[in-house]
Design a protein around this motif. Sequence first.
Motif, PDB file in Angstrom:
ATOM      1  N   TRP A 296       3.130   1.335   3.318  1.00 41.60           N
ATOM      2  CA  TRP A 296       2.450   0.972   4.569  1.00 41.60           C
ATOM      3  C   TRP A 296       2.843  -0.440   4.960  1.00 41.60           C
ATOM      4  O   TRP A 296       2.794  -1.361   4.143  1.00 41.60           O
ATOM      5  CB  TRP A 296       0.956   1.068   4.364  1.00 41.60           C
ATOM      6  CG  TRP A 296       0.124   0.685   5.545  1.00 41.60           C
ATOM      7  CD1 TRP A 296      -0.291   1.501   6.540  1.00 41.60           C
ATOM      8  CD2 TRP A 296      -0.415  -0.606   5.844  1.00 41.60           C
ATOM      9  NE1 TRP A 296      -1.054   0.809   7.447  1.00 41.60           N
ATOM     10  CE2 TRP A 296      -1.148  -0.494   7.043  1.00 41.60           C
ATOM     11  CE3 TRP A 296      -0.340  -1.849   5.214  1.00 41.60           C
ATOM     12  CZ2 TRP A 296      -1.801  -1.566   7.621  1.00 41.60           C
ATOM     13  CZ3 TRP A 296      -0.990  -2.928   5.786  1.00 41.60           C
ATOM     14  CH2 TRP A 296      -1.712  -2.772   6.983  1.00 41.60           C
TER      15      TRP A 296
ATOM     16  N   TYR B   6       0.883  -1.161   0.000  1.00 41.00           N
ATOM     17  CA  TYR B   6       0.000   0.000   0.000  1.00 41.00           C
ATOM     18  C   TYR B   6       0.918   1.208   0.000  1.00 41.00           C
ATOM     19  O   TYR B   6       1.720   1.378   0.919  1.00 41.00           O
ATOM     20  CB  TYR B   6      -0.907  -0.024   1.227  1.00 41.00           C
ATOM     21  CG  TYR B   6      -1.809  -1.240   1.245  1.00 41.00           C
ATOM     22  CD1 TYR B   6      -1.466  -2.368   1.975  1.00 41.00           C
ATOM     23  CD2 TYR B   6      -2.998  -1.254   0.524  1.00 41.00           C
ATOM     24  CE1 TYR B   6      -2.285  -3.482   1.983  1.00 41.00           C
ATOM     25  CE2 TYR B   6      -3.818  -2.365   0.524  1.00 41.00           C
ATOM     26  CZ  TYR B   6      -3.453  -3.480   1.257  1.00 41.00           C
ATOM     27  OH  TYR B   6      -4.264  -4.583   1.266  1.00 41.00           O
TER      28      TYR B   6
ATOM     29  N   LEU C 153       2.402  -3.645   7.661  1.00 35.09           N
ATOM     30  CA  LEU C 153       1.632  -4.278   8.719  1.00 35.09           C
ATOM     31  C   LEU C 153       2.619  -4.912   9.682  1.00 35.09           C
ATOM     32  O   LEU C 153       3.318  -5.854   9.329  1.00 35.09           O
ATOM     33  CB  LEU C 153       0.704  -5.341   8.144  1.00 35.09           C
ATOM     34  CG  LEU C 153      -0.103  -6.149   9.167  1.00 35.09           C
ATOM     35  CD1 LEU C 153      -1.007  -5.217   9.967  1.00 35.09           C
ATOM     36  CD2 LEU C 153      -0.922  -7.222   8.491  1.00 35.09           C
ATOM     37  N   THR C 154       2.694  -4.386  10.878  1.00 33.89           N
ATOM     38  CA  THR C 154       3.630  -4.908  11.858  1.00 33.89           C
ATOM     39  C   THR C 154       3.029  -4.771  13.235  1.00 33.89           C
ATOM     40  O   THR C 154       2.534  -3.699  13.602  1.00 33.89           O
ATOM     41  CB  THR C 154       4.990  -4.185  11.768  1.00 33.89           C
ATOM     42  OG1 THR C 154       5.843  -4.675  12.802  1.00 33.89           O
ATOM     43  CG2 THR C 154       4.863  -2.679  11.926  1.00 33.89           C
ATOM     44  N   GLY C 155       3.079  -5.826  13.999  1.00 37.44           N
ATOM     45  CA  GLY C 155       2.523  -5.786  15.341  1.00 37.44           C
ATOM     46  C   GLY C 155       1.056  -5.430  15.340  1.00 37.44           C
ATOM     47  O   GLY C 155       0.548  -4.911  16.338  1.00 37.44           O
ATOM     48  N   GLY C 156       0.385  -5.689  14.259  1.00 35.51           N
ATOM     49  CA  GLY C 156      -1.034  -5.371  14.179  1.00 35.51           C
ATOM     50  C   GLY C 156      -1.334  -3.910  14.012  1.00 35.51           C
ATOM     51  O   GLY C 156      -2.481  -3.476  14.134  1.00 35.51           O
ATOM     52  N   GLY C 157      -0.308  -3.125  13.713  1.00 43.72           N
ATOM     53  CA  GLY C 157      -0.533  -1.693  13.621  1.00 43.72           C
ATOM     54  C   GLY C 157      -0.188  -1.132  12.263  1.00 43.72           C
ATOM     55  O   GLY C 157       0.221  -1.821  11.354  1.00 43.72           O
ATOM     56  N   ASN C 158      -0.394   0.167  12.170  1.00 41.43           N
ATOM     57  CA  ASN C 158      -0.061   0.903  10.956  1.00 41.43           C
ATOM     58  C   ASN C 158       1.319   1.510  11.120  1.00 41.43           C
ATOM     59  O   ASN C 158       1.594   2.164  12.111  1.00 41.43           O
ATOM     60  CB  ASN C 158      -1.027   2.069  10.740  1.00 41.43           C
ATOM     61  CG  ASN C 158      -2.459   1.633  10.640  1.00 41.43           C
ATOM     62  OD1 ASN C 158      -2.810   0.807   9.830  1.00 41.43           O
ATOM     63  ND2 ASN C 158      -3.294   2.196  11.497  1.00 41.43           N
ATOM     64  N   LYS C 159       2.152   1.313  10.149  1.00 39.67           N
ATOM     65  CA  LYS C 159       3.446   1.955  10.176  1.00 39.67           C
ATOM     66  C   LYS C 159       3.834   2.288   8.749  1.00 39.67           C
ATOM     67  O   LYS C 159       3.716   1.457   7.853  1.00 39.67           O
ATOM     68  CB  LYS C 159       4.497   1.009  10.785  1.00 39.67           C
ATOM     69  CG  LYS C 159       5.910   1.523  10.686  1.00 39.67           C
ATOM     70  CD  LYS C 159       6.896   0.481  11.216  1.00 39.67           C
ATOM     71  CE  LYS C 159       8.320   0.908  10.948  1.00 39.67           C
ATOM     72  NZ  LYS C 159       9.291  -0.109  11.430  1.00 39.67           N
ATOM     73  N   LEU C 160       4.264   3.518   8.554  1.00 41.15           N
ATOM     74  CA  LEU C 160       4.760   3.922   7.242  1.00 41.15           C
ATOM     75  C   LEU C 160       6.282   3.909   7.255  1.00 41.15           C
ATOM     76  O   LEU C 160       6.904   4.440   8.170  1.00 41.15           O
ATOM     77  CB  LEU C 160       4.279   5.335   6.900  1.00 41.15           C
ATOM     78  CG  LEU C 160       2.792   5.505   6.556  1.00 41.15           C
ATOM     79  CD1 LEU C 160       2.459   6.971   6.397  1.00 41.15           C
ATOM     80  CD2 LEU C 160       2.440   4.741   5.294  1.00 41.15           C
TER      81      LEU C 160
END
Lengths: 115, 115
Positions: free
Chosen positions: B94, B32, B96-103
């Motif tokens: 984008w 993404y 997906l890491t640790g269930g979160g959003n990270k750019l």
Amino acid sequence: KAGVTQTPRYLIKTRGQQVTLSCSPISGHRSVSWYQQTPGQGLQFLFEYFSETQRNKGNFPGRFSGRQFSNSRSEMNVSTLELGDSALYLCASSLYLGQGGNTIYFGEGSWLTVV
Amino acid sequence: AQSVTQPDIHITVSEGASLELRCNYSYGATPYLFWYVQSPGQGLQLLLKYFSGDTLVQGIKGFEAEFKRSQSSFNLRKPSVHWSDAAEYFCAVWILTGGGNKLTFGTGTQLKVEL
């Protein structure tokens, strides 16, 4: 619809002090994340909060911390400031957590200068 | 590990000329992708995003970007640059890491527009 709001916009602190930055996400957004931007390191992820819980954390020392309130507003705190903490701190908000196709919007940032 | 590469640190174009800013990503899953623009002293403004579907996406301010999976690229284009487009441009993927959003961001491309 108001965007992501960060306060204060500019601040100067002395080494050893601590600082708290505030972020109000877009209305209805529940995920708030923080990024640090410096000329040398670029844009780096600090942490993310969703429903008042930290969901994700970047590679920063424990002096960097944050929290999120029930209204989704978030604060980040840096204790024992070092000269290298001088940076633009950006807050971002999004609707969802961990879901592809999740648009992420940024605020204007808080400029921190440590002297 | 996931990464974003923006090969051009600085680009100078004449007003009215076409523009292409390069972005290559490395990410194992469905990417993404985002392009953001940052004017001096400001935060990040979302130009456009690619989530799925049509590989040519339109954004604000007359910008477009094309996703090419075979080349792992997401280049930003504008047919005719205006002096007000001078800014720094960031490509991001984008994660997906640790269930979160990270750019994860590229290092940015500084655009200068000559009148």
